[in-house]
Scaffold this active site. Sequence first.
Site, PDB file in Angstrom:
ATOM      1  N   SER A  39     109.853 -15.961  63.610  1.00 24.04           N
ATOM      2  CA  SER A  39     109.764 -15.322  62.288  1.00 24.04           C
ATOM      3  C   SER A  39     108.495 -14.476  62.178  1.00 24.04           C
ATOM      4  O   SER A  39     107.409 -14.886  62.616  1.00 24.04           O
ATOM      5  CB  SER A  39     109.768 -16.398  61.205  1.00 24.04           C
ATOM      6  OG  SER A  39     109.490 -15.813  59.962  1.00 24.04           O
TER       7      SER A  39
ATOM      8  N   LYS B 103     120.338 -20.612  53.607  1.00 22.35           N
ATOM      9  CA  LYS B 103     120.320 -19.825  52.364  1.00 22.35           C
ATOM     10  C   LYS B 103     121.372 -20.282  51.347  1.00 22.35           C
ATOM     11  O   LYS B 103     121.162 -20.140  50.153  1.00 22.35           O
ATOM     12  CB  LYS B 103     120.517 -18.334  52.668  1.00 22.35           C
ATOM     13  CG  LYS B 103     119.291 -17.669  53.278  1.00 22.35           C
ATOM     14  CD  LYS B 103     119.503 -16.169  53.409  1.00 22.35           C
ATOM     15  CE  LYS B 103     118.272 -15.477  53.935  1.00 22.35           C
ATOM     16  NZ  LYS B 103     118.426 -14.014  53.982  1.00 22.35           N
TER      17      LYS B 103
ATOM     18  N   ASN C  93     116.869 -17.081  48.961  1.00 22.97           N
ATOM     19  CA  ASN C  93     115.918 -16.849  50.058  1.00 22.97           C
ATOM     20  C   ASN C  93     114.482 -17.177  49.655  1.00 22.97           C
ATOM     21  O   ASN C  93     113.575 -17.075  50.474  1.00 22.97           O
ATOM     22  CB  ASN C  93     116.012 -15.413  50.591  1.00 22.97           C
ATOM     23  CG  ASN C  93     115.243 -14.419  49.752  1.00 22.97           C
ATOM     24  OD1 ASN C  93     115.077 -14.608  48.541  1.00 22.97           O
ATOM     25  ND2 ASN C  93     114.767 -13.351  50.363  1.00 22.97           N
TER      26      ASN C  93
ATOM     27  N   ASP D 164     116.162 -10.605  48.521  1.00 21.78           N
ATOM     28  CA  ASP D 164     116.719  -9.703  49.547  1.00 21.78           C
ATOM     29  C   ASP D 164     117.222  -8.388  48.944  1.00 21.78           C
ATOM     30  O   ASP D 164     117.141  -7.332  49.586  1.00 21.78           O
ATOM     31  CB  ASP D 164     117.881 -10.389  50.290  1.00 21.78           C
ATOM     32  CG  ASP D 164     117.393 -11.347  51.371  1.00 21.78           C
ATOM     33  OD1 ASP D 164     116.253 -11.179  51.856  1.00 21.78           O
ATOM     34  OD2 ASP D 164     118.144 -12.272  51.730  1.00 21.78           O
TER      35      ASP D 164
ATOM     36  N   GLY E 271     129.039 -10.582  56.151  1.00 22.77           N
ATOM     37  CA  GLY E 271     128.468 -11.926  56.257  1.00 22.77           C
ATOM     38  C   GLY E 271     127.429 -12.182  55.178  1.00 22.77           C
ATOM     39  O   GLY E 271     127.476 -11.614  54.079  1.00 22.77           O
TER      40      GLY E 271
ATOM     41  N   LEU F  67     120.081  -3.024  59.074  1.00 19.44           N
ATOM     42  CA  LEU F  67     119.261  -4.167  58.654  1.00 19.44           C
ATOM     43  C   LEU F  67     118.431  -4.721  59.813  1.00 19.44           C
ATOM     44  O   LEU F  67     117.470  -5.445  59.615  1.00 19.44           O
ATOM     45  CB  LEU F  67     120.120  -5.298  58.075  1.00 19.44           C
ATOM     46  CG  LEU F  67     120.970  -5.017  56.839  1.00 19.44           C
ATOM     47  CD1 LEU F  67     121.369  -6.346  56.184  1.00 19.44           C
ATOM     48  CD2 LEU F  67     120.267  -4.140  55.829  1.00 19.44           C
TER      49      LEU F  67
ATOM     50  N   TYR G  81     115.767  -4.760  62.938  1.00 21.44           N
ATOM     51  CA  TYR G  81     114.503  -4.067  63.230  1.00 21.44           C
ATOM     52  C   TYR G  81     113.997  -4.362  64.634  1.00 21.44           C
ATOM     53  O   TYR G  81     112.859  -4.026  64.971  1.00 21.44           O
ATOM     54  CB  TYR G  81     113.433  -4.393  62.177  1.00 21.44           C
ATOM     55  CG  TYR G  81     113.310  -5.868  61.875  1.00 21.44           C
ATOM     56  CD1 TYR G  81     112.570  -6.708  62.696  1.00 21.44           C
ATOM     57  CD2 TYR G  81     113.961  -6.399  60.772  1.00 21.44           C
ATOM     58  CE1 TYR G  81     112.485  -8.059  62.436  1.00 21.44           C
ATOM     59  CE2 TYR G  81     113.885  -7.756  60.497  1.00 21.44           C
ATOM     60  CZ  TYR G  81     113.141  -8.580  61.337  1.00 21.44           C
ATOM     61  OH  TYR G  81     113.070  -9.919  61.075  1.00 21.44           O
TER      62      TYR G  81
END
Length: 310
Positions: A34, A85, A106, A122, A146, A250, A252
């Site tokens: 993360s 989530k 989130n 988000d 999703g 979305l 990166y």
Amino acid sequence: MPSIPSDPSPTAGRPAPGGSTALLGVLGDPVRHSLSPAMHNAALAGLGLDWVYLALPVTAANLAAVVPALEALNCRGLSVTIPHKQAVAALVAELSPLAQRLGAVNTLVPRPEGGWLGTNTDVEGFVAPLQGGDWQGQRAVMLGCGGSALAVLAGLEQLGFGSIAVAGRTAAALTTFQANCRGWLPNLQPLAWDNPDGEGLQQALSHADLVVNCTPVGMTSNSDPTAVNGSPLSAAALDRLRPGCGVYDLIYTPRPTALLREAAARGCRTWDGLEMLVQQGAAALRLWSGRDTVPVAAMRQAALERLQGS
Ligand code: NAP
């Protein structure tokens, strides 16, 4: 594949945690890679808060024990990522209207009266790079239906898009997605994505003003088993895009993704998911700290440095 150091230093640039240091963190499985600890600890240093943010690996089986335990430890705030989530919504005292609508949380914020508030930043993260554009009445195509797609859909609606189509490869998942948002977005156009060149999708692409990739296709990752190399759109599908069309991925890692590289070569404007990640984190930190302004530039810089392995 970007090399991400495995030993983030949560105290870089400020004193080591002491007896009064408060805890924040991200709950997920896995969370080892993360970027959130680097981002948030950079921001906390900038805010001068004696708080530390840690990656907290939590299995689904342990989630119900960990969430109240962290409240008892006076934890100041939690991020929640895959796969928790949805499940964490059942463990909070209160859900924000947005989290209720999306069925996904989130961010957890401690309530003064006890228990956690579950909310979702988000959507705020997704729309941030698109703010300032005139999207009113424009046409969007989403790829994938999703977990992240509902937040993207809410963001597109907030920006004023006039028509939104979503392509899904699994009919049952597409039907469920449509049912989940029927109450607030009845005009969503579902597109079967039996193969990437399905005619419905191709036609939608040729009229699109914005295409958003909500699939993991194109992501390089050594921790996410769903990551798939390549572009979610074939060369023929990419050729349908009009120059000037926006393409937002979305993902990166890598930067740019194959989709964004190919789209840019066709004259499209492109955004990747890093700014979404930074901005959803900044929105969460505003909630935890009560500050209107948090050091977003420091968060962005820390995330970039972690991605680049420096
Ligand atoms: P998810 O819940 O697993 O959903 C993935 C979607 O992509 C599903 O609809 C899935 O279809 C579809 N899909 C998977 N592989 C595919 C393929 N080969 N061809 C076509 N469709 C495929 O994942 P998510 O949470 O929505 O995340 C999606 C991506 O967004 C991930 O890469 C994640 O890292 C990224 N993300 C970024 C941010 C950010 O802040 N930048 C935030 C959230 C997510 P099926 O139902 O058929 O499997």
